[in-house]
Design a protein around this motif. Structure first.
Motif, PDB file in Angstrom:
ATOM      1  N   GLN A 194       0.827  -1.207   0.000  1.00 22.53           N
ATOM      2  CA  GLN A 194       0.000   0.000   0.000  1.00 22.53           C
ATOM      3  C   GLN A 194       0.861   1.257   0.000  1.00 22.53           C
ATOM      4  N   TYR A 202      -6.410   1.130   4.794  1.00 24.69           N
ATOM      5  CA  TYR A 202      -6.460  -0.210   4.212  1.00 24.69           C
ATOM      6  C   TYR A 202      -7.475  -1.084   4.955  1.00 24.69           C
ATOM      7  N   LYS A 261      -8.014   1.121   0.538  1.00 23.09           N
ATOM      8  CA  LYS A 261      -7.502   2.176  -0.330  1.00 23.09           C
ATOM      9  C   LYS A 261      -6.285   2.822   0.317  1.00 23.09           C
TER      10      LYS A 261
END
Length: 798
Positions: free
Chosen positions: A387, A516, A521
């Motif tokens: 991420q 996350y 996201k």
């Protein structure tokens, strides 16, 4: 999207910066007065207000909520100015969402209130201390926020949150409940990082390394009547010793494994165990395992299922005789004395020892067994690195710091704190059923101590949770908090976040984690990472007494000069504070003002229209200006405000002031042919330079815009005008040749100690005469040449 954001003339004229004199030539720029007037103008006209109705792209900023500490420090001014450079650039291109918040929950605020009000939270009831904290915040927050306005940080201050307000508490508690229901949150009794000064658990991310003087003592344990030597820096943990490790490859101690050794002074036996964690090269090669000296002790005791001996209380005093009630440092000194008296020290050396301290107070941390709340994250390390990699880091190498931190994580995220002030953990515990009960969303925000809850299974009255969240448990959802303030019209990922590199491991990591876990996201597309401010090469700190107060800087030099200094360092670079940089910034302000006065003194009959024909010199000068616009646009888009600033600064001083103004001076003074072309070029280039400098030096550029440009341009603020478009960029060979000759003439006059006004005869080659055909009159004027002759290059003084 509209090209311009205009407000009707009637609205604007009610609240405009008032030029104090119509005599523009004699007017002076008073930094303090002008900046105060400009701040008032921005505030009254809501210049930085987010426009929900405006169509088009939105540049969204996850602005760091500064910890309410009483006043801004120079590091704040440095970092937030850098963020604002980028924010102001994008505001001239897109709709900007830039809210403002303050981080005022949890331990930092509690410590501040204790210091300001001379109290200790532990001596007060929770409700009394919370009330005092909220009252104190109400007192100090307005002036604290004003510090950010004073340096020109262009947030929409009407979209404001505090991390302790009801909305933030509700969202933080909801995050906890969602993760609890997902099985990500758990409560466990475990050796926890503990600050005995603040008397709370802390997270791994809150540790700092500190070098402290220590003694490395070689102590005599006893084994079958012989000495077994063990070196340690923590003799106070002798009473907590539960085992002794020797390396299985160490032949010196091969026969000791499986036997028991006697602990000096405390006279109880502990087993000797073969374990590879014993370093044969360190000390005597024998390792004392205690409960708990460090994280390795925690792991070792669990690995070998040893029974802990807990001898340190939560307040940092010993609970083992004969040292009961003594603070750790005092006990250390006394135990060393007793060991010396009993001839139990073989050797002792003074040394500098690197220890973990709590970043909030500088106290050495301990590992104490307490019951705390955790978010399970160790199983997500690879995913969280992935991420983080999706975010574009500025500078790029900062991602490596993030990655290294995640890879080095050894514990789950400890989110509970044993303090009075903070966001309450919305949970209760049924002692009969051993069931944890969490609040419903409809109850939020809630303080469990104020609400009775019965067990849904057995109806027993549940015990309320007394702990509060770590402040990062709330700060980790700042994008979601600010989105909620505008009905979620802006959602993650935001365009950018900015912070210093020391909180990559906390705020950035935790925000990526929460985004996350809740939404799968990334929280932002771009990450700006600022460096530190140093003084004589050392990081500033109150303890060193080398702190610079930005308020004093503002009084002496103004916000634009401070921002000018802050723009000298690229993202991620530390910047040494030097007053000469502020002096340079102030000189630039003066030069901008004087250059503007000169230009408009010669624009009184300017009709604002572009002439049908531009003189070749003017045209090529504008080509160079377009090159500058292109360079600055690309630099700002790549978060390299330092390059944009330095490029514009160089162009303004050298190209515009030193050269172009001097070149066209006689043309505009004497109403010579090409005057209209010069006037157009002067106006266009000065206005473009003002726009390019506006993100860096917003006060002087706004003031000049209101006084000189607004009547013609109509935009309510230069910061709501459009970023300059990149015009034609063509060859400037003739202008380059022109400037080269001008430089040589000036250098010759300087070498001969002649005035720049000295008359000369200038000789140029036929080729250069032809190249400069349309510029010869300007060359003649600026060099004060009585003639330009076609010969080999030479300069003759008349």
């Amino acid at each position: 999207m509209d090209d311009k954001k205009n407000i009707s003339g009637n609205d604007v004229n009610k609240k405009i910066l008032n030029p104090q004199s119509n005599d523009k030539v004699k007017a002076k720029y008073n930094i303090v007065e002008a900046e105060a007037q400009t701040k008032k103008f921005w505030d009254e006209n809501k210049i930085f207000k987010f426009d929900k109705k405006r169509k088009g792209k939105i540049f969204s900023v996850d602005t760091p909520p500064p910890t309410v500490s009483g006043k801004m420090h120079i590091g704040h001014a440095f970092q937030y100015s850098q963020q604002d450079f980028i924010t102001r650039f994008w505001r001239m291109k897109e709709n900007v969402f830039c809210p403002f918040g303050t981080d005022d929950n949890g331990l930092p605020t509690g410590l501040l209130v204790e210091r300001l009000k001379q109290v200790r939270s532990k001596d007060m009831s929770r409700s009394e201390f919370v009330k005092l904290c909220l009252e104190t915040l109400k007192e100090i927050t307005p002036s604290f926020i004003q510090d950010w306005k004073n340096i020109g940080v262009s947030c929409d201050y009407d979209i404001y949150y505090s991390t302790i307000d009801d909305n933030s508490r509700k969202m933080s508690q909801k995050s906890f409940i969602d993760l609890f229901n997902d099985g990500r949150v758990y409560k466990k009794e475990f050796p926890t990082l503990w600050c005995t000064q603040c008397q709370t658990a802390i997270a791994q991310a809150e540790l700092e390394d500190k070098d402290l003087p220590s003694k490395f003592s070689t102590l005599k344990f006893s084994l079958e009547g012989k000495d077994l030597l063990i070196a340690t820096t923590r003799p106070e943990l002798l009473g907590a010793c539960v085992g002794i490790f020797v390396n299985p490859k160490d032949k010196r101690y091969a026969g000791y494994v499986g036997k028991n050794a006697l602990v000096p002074l405390f006279n109880y036996e502990v087993p000797i165990i073969a374990d590879a964690s014993a370093d044969m090269e360190k000390g005597t090669g024998v390792l004392m395992v205690c409960s708990y000296g460090d994280k390795y002790d925690v792991e070792a005791i669990n690995r070998h299922k040893l029974v802990p001996r807990l001898i340190i209380s939560l307040d940092g005093t010993l609970i083992v005789d004969p040292y009961r009630g003594m603070k750790i440092r005092d006990a250390r000194a006394r135990i060393l004395e007793d060991l010396e008296k009993n001839n139990l020290i073989l050797d002792q050396k003074d040394m500098e020892h690197t220890v973990n301290v709590h970043d909030k107070c500088g106290t050495e941390v301990e590992f104490l067994t307490t019951e705390q709340w955790f978010i399970r994250i160790l199983d997500l390390k690879k995913k969280l690195i992935s991420q983080g990699k999706k975010v574009k880091w500025h500078p790029e190498f900062m991602f490596k710091r993030y990655k290294n931190w995640v890879e080095g994580l050894e514990w789950d995220w400890s989110i509970s704190r044993d303090r009075h002030f903070g966001v309450s953990i919305p949970a209760w515990f049924c002692e009969r059923c051993s069931k944890t009960i969490v609040a419903s969303e409809e109850e939020l925000p809630v303080d469990p101590l104020q609400v009775e809850k019965r067990c849904p299974k057995c109806s027993e009255l549940a015990v309320p949770e007394e702990k509060v969240f770590d402040t990062w448990a709330t700060s980790s959802i700042t994008p979601q908090i600010t989105s909620s303030l505008i009905g979620n019209d802006v959602t993650i990922p935001y365009s950018v976040r900015n912070n210093a590199h020391d909180i990559i491991r906390t705020w950035d990591f935790y925000t990526i984690t929460k985004s996350y876990l809740h939404e799968k996201k990334i929280p932002w597309d771009n990450m700006m990472v600022s460096g530190f401010v140093t003084l004589k090469g050392e990081k500033m700190s109150k303890s060193k007494g080398n702190v610079i107060d930005p308020r004093i800087v503002l009084e002496q030099y103004g916000a634009d000069a401070l921002r000018f200094w802050a723009s000298s360092a690229k993202l991620g670079e530390d910047l040494n504070f030097q007053e000469k940089d502020l002096v340079t910034g102030k000189k630039t302000i003066t030069k901008l003002w004087n250059a503007t006065k000169f230009v408009f003194m010669n624009l009184e009959d300017y009709d604002g229209k572009k002439p049908r024909k531009l003189e070749m010199l003017d045209k090529q000068f504008l080509y160079k200006l377009n090159e500058l616009v292109s360079v600055c646009t690309e630099a700002f888009e790549n978060y390299d405000y330092a390059k944009a600033k330095s490029s514009t600064e160089t162009f303004f001083w050298k190209m515009f002031c030193d050269n172009y103004l001097e070149i066209v001076k006689r043309r505009v003074y004497n109403n010579e042919p090409g005057k209209k072309s010069a006037q157009y070029t002067l106006y266009t280039s000065l206005f473009t330079l003002m726009k390019l400098l506006a993100p860096i030096m917003p006060f002087i550029t706004e003031y000049i815009y209101q006084k000189y440009f607004k009547m013609r341009e109509k935009d309510v603020s230069i910061h709501l005008s459009r970023w300059p478009k990149i015009g034609s960029i063509e060859s400037t060979q003739e202008l380059d040749l022109f400037l080269d000759i001008l430089t040589r003439v000036r250098q010759e006059k300087s070498n001969k100690k002649k005035s720049m006004k000295s008359e000369v005869k200038l000789k140029l080659s036929k080729e250069n005469m032809e190249k400069l055909d349309t510029m010869l009159e300007d060359l003649k004027n600026v060099t004060n040449a009585i003639a330009i002759l076609e010969e080999d290059f030479d300069i003759d003084f008349v």
